[in-house]
Design an enzyme around this catalytic site. Structure first.
Site, mmCIF file in Angstrom:
data_model
loop_
_atom_site.group_PDB
_atom_site.id
_atom_site.type_symbol
_atom_site.label_atom_id
_atom_site.label_comp_id
_atom_site.label_asym_id
_atom_site.label_seq_id
_atom_site.Cartn_x
_atom_site.Cartn_y
_atom_site.Cartn_z
ATOM 1 N N SER A 29 1.395 10.284 4.890
ATOM 2 C CA SER A 29 2.264 9.114 4.936
ATOM 3 C C SER A 29 3.731 9.533 4.889
ATOM 4 O O SER A 29 4.563 9.041 5.656
ATOM 5 C CB SER A 29 1.942 8.198 3.750
ATOM 6 O OG SER A 29 2.799 7.088 3.745
ATOM 7 N N ASN A 51 8.890 0.145 7.741
ATOM 8 C CA ASN A 51 8.439 0.114 6.350
ATOM 9 C C ASN A 51 9.219 -0.959 5.604
ATOM 10 O O ASN A 51 10.453 -0.954 5.621
ATOM 11 C CB ASN A 51 8.650 1.482 5.691
ATOM 12 C CG ASN A 51 8.135 1.516 4.257
ATOM 13 O OD1 ASN A 51 8.705 0.884 3.378
ATOM 14 N ND2 ASN A 51 7.082 2.264 4.031
ATOM 15 N N SER A 65 2.746 1.132 5.302
ATOM 16 C CA SER A 65 2.774 1.015 3.847
ATOM 17 C C SER A 65 2.630 2.424 3.295
ATOM 18 O O SER A 65 1.664 3.122 3.626
ATOM 19 C CB SER A 65 1.638 0.111 3.376
ATOM 20 O OG SER A 65 1.813 -0.211 2.017
ATOM 21 N N GLU A 66 3.582 2.876 2.474
ATOM 22 C CA GLU A 66 3.659 4.304 2.154
ATOM 23 C C GLU A 66 2.511 4.810 1.285
ATOM 24 O O GLU A 66 2.360 6.013 1.106
ATOM 25 C CB GLU A 66 5.010 4.660 1.538
ATOM 26 C CG GLU A 66 5.296 4.081 0.169
ATOM 27 C CD GLU A 66 6.075 2.781 0.237
ATOM 28 O OE1 GLU A 66 5.985 2.067 1.263
ATOM 29 O OE2 GLU A 66 6.772 2.461 -0.759
ATOM 30 N N ASN A 67 1.693 3.894 0.753
ATOM 31 C CA ASN A 67 0.518 4.370 0.027
ATOM 32 C C ASN A 67 -0.591 4.830 0.972
ATOM 33 O O ASN A 67 -1.639 5.281 0.503
ATOM 34 C CB ASN A 67 -0.006 3.291 -0.932
ATOM 35 C CG ASN A 67 -0.260 1.962 -0.257
ATOM 36 O OD1 ASN A 67 0.532 1.511 0.562
ATOM 37 N ND2 ASN A 67 -1.369 1.342 -0.576
#
Lengths: 231, 209
Positions: B88, B23, B46-48
């Site tokens: 996520s 990340n 991507s943490e979204n």
């Protein structure tokens, strides 16, 4: 039971109350329920607490409800793109419950799943942990976070059907499936309502049981950081 | 001649190992994707809600439904998958992500990290940073060694609200590379044209030989 409505205003009829807690899907401006937000602006509902990762930007998305002073409190992880938000917060006009992004998502997921609380390592040793129960598991310290149950969820999906089944597109999914589950009432806006039976049952992201009202909206889908590669 | 942003990102690229899920934070960390070494295959999270993040799009390929956690438009790869925010962070908290590379306002010699707010001045929020530092295997900070006023960002203890305690494993600054070890920070590499005197002068944290 009829779930389909013709507009955001119709779909929100009778469910808005001053002082209510609303969970909203979206990340930045991606996948936000923009029609429902506008309808809440028009309805003038006041003293809202809104759980949403971000608060839109100045003048768009949830930023519009900040501009109109309809929001009493935000439960968010990141407000960096919104000057009005920061101004109201620093001036003491707006309450803010900073909640780490993963904790916020899990609070929604847990709330919707009938789980009143859960332990997480996130935030241990920071201001987030202050006043929260600490507990050790296998030699590591965790804090208790509470599941979030909202009076109303507002979400945005790509496609939906009359049964309330929803399919999201790419990263516009984000918080929407989690927010959808945690509302006592969930209203979904979609780009397209398709005939029931045409969505592949194996590929439905939010089963219709979580969605009480659904309508087709018009989406501007504004881009926050338009970034292209050279050449 | 200290390192510039791209050289710092390139140095961070050398930390990547084949097969890692990684990340990258906003800012200089995003540039690390330009410096993935040959023969090293990493999957960017991507943490979204995306695994397998591709490069920025061309003007014709811009898609409002496809952004990274910095809200920038991006593209997908043939290995890409999408998921909810809860899924996520299940990956992140669950220890499935091998490494996070992120920016910071301050780092302390014990690995404490501050990167989300300056009380009364700058209120941005932690976003996913608190979850990331609590959950991923290895945390690398990339930041300038000093702030805009010339004050060191490598401290004995942080003055700003913390993002996590004892979470940082390594710091890459414009002056060098520092590993968080017992008793302080160990200098493991010095940038071109920089010497130990400069590093000592610009570091408050205890330096371990």
């Amino acid at each position: 039971m009829q779930k389909t409505y013709n507009s955001a205003a119709e779909a929100l009829d009778g469910v808005l109350l001053d002082g209510m807690l609303i969970a909203a899907g979206g990340f930045g401006l991606c996948g936000i329920p923009e029609n429902l937000i506008e309808a809440i602006l028009d309805a003038g509902t006041k003293n809202l607490t809104i759980a949403s990762n971000n608060a839109g930007v100045d003048g768009f998305g949830l930023g519009m409800l900040l501009d109109s002073k309809q929001v009493k409190k935000m439960i968010s992880s990141y407000v960096g793109e919104n000057d009005e938000f920061m101004r109201q917060y620093l001036a003491g006009e707006l309450e803010l419950e900073f909640t780490p992004q993963g904790t916020l998502a899990e609070r929604m997921r847990a709330g919707g799943a009938g789980i009143p609380g859960f332990y997480t390592k996130t935030g241990v040793g920071t201001v987030i942990a202050e006043g929260k129960e600490h507990k050790d598991f296998n030699g590591e310290t965790y804090i208790l976070e509470e599941g979030l149950v909202a009076d109303l969820s507002i979400v945005k999906a790509w496609k939906g059907d009359a049964a309330g089944n929803l399919v999201y597109r790419k990263t516009s999914r984000n918080f929407n499936p989690n927010a959808a589950t945690c509302g006592k009432v969930c209203v979904a806006e979609v780009e397209k309502i398709v005939p029931t039976g045409t969505l592949d049952p194996d590929l439905i992201h939010t089963p219709g049981i979580f969605v009480h009202r659904i309508f087709e909206g018009n989406h501007e889908k504004r881009i926050e950081q338009r970034t292209v590669r050279e050449g | 001649m200290a390192w510039n942003r791209n050289q710092m990102a390139e140095r961070a690229g050398q930390e990547l190992r084949d097969g890692m899920y990684v990340n990258l934070g906003i800012g200089i960390p995003t540039l690390v994707s330009n410096y993935i070494p040959d023969g090293v295959d990493v999957t960017l999270q991507s943490e979204n809600g995306m695994l397998g993040m591709g490069p920025f799009p061309t003007e014709e390929n811009i898609d409002a439904d496809l952004i990274n956690a910095g809200k920038q438009t991006i593209t997908e790869l043939n290995r890409t998958s999408y998921f909810s925010s809860a899924d996520s962070f299940a990956m992140i908290r669950g220890g499935k992500i091998a490494m996070a590379i992120l920016g910071a306002m301050e780092v302390a010699e014990n690995g404490d990290l501050a990167n989300w707010m300056i009380p009364g001045k700058l209120v941005k929020g932690m976003g996913g940073a608190m979850d990331l530092v609590a959950g991923v295997g290895r945390v690398i900070v990339i930041m300038d060694h000093t702030n805009k006023k010339g004050e060191t960002k490598l401290l004995k203890s942080c003055t700003l609200p913390l993002t996590g305690t004892g979470v940082v494993d390594e710091i890459i600054t414009n002056l060098g590379v520092f590993e968080v070890v017992e008793g302080g920070l160990k200098v493991i590499e010095i940038a071109d044209g920089v010497d130990m005197d400069e590093i000592r002068a610009k570091t408050e944290a205890t330096l371990v030989e």
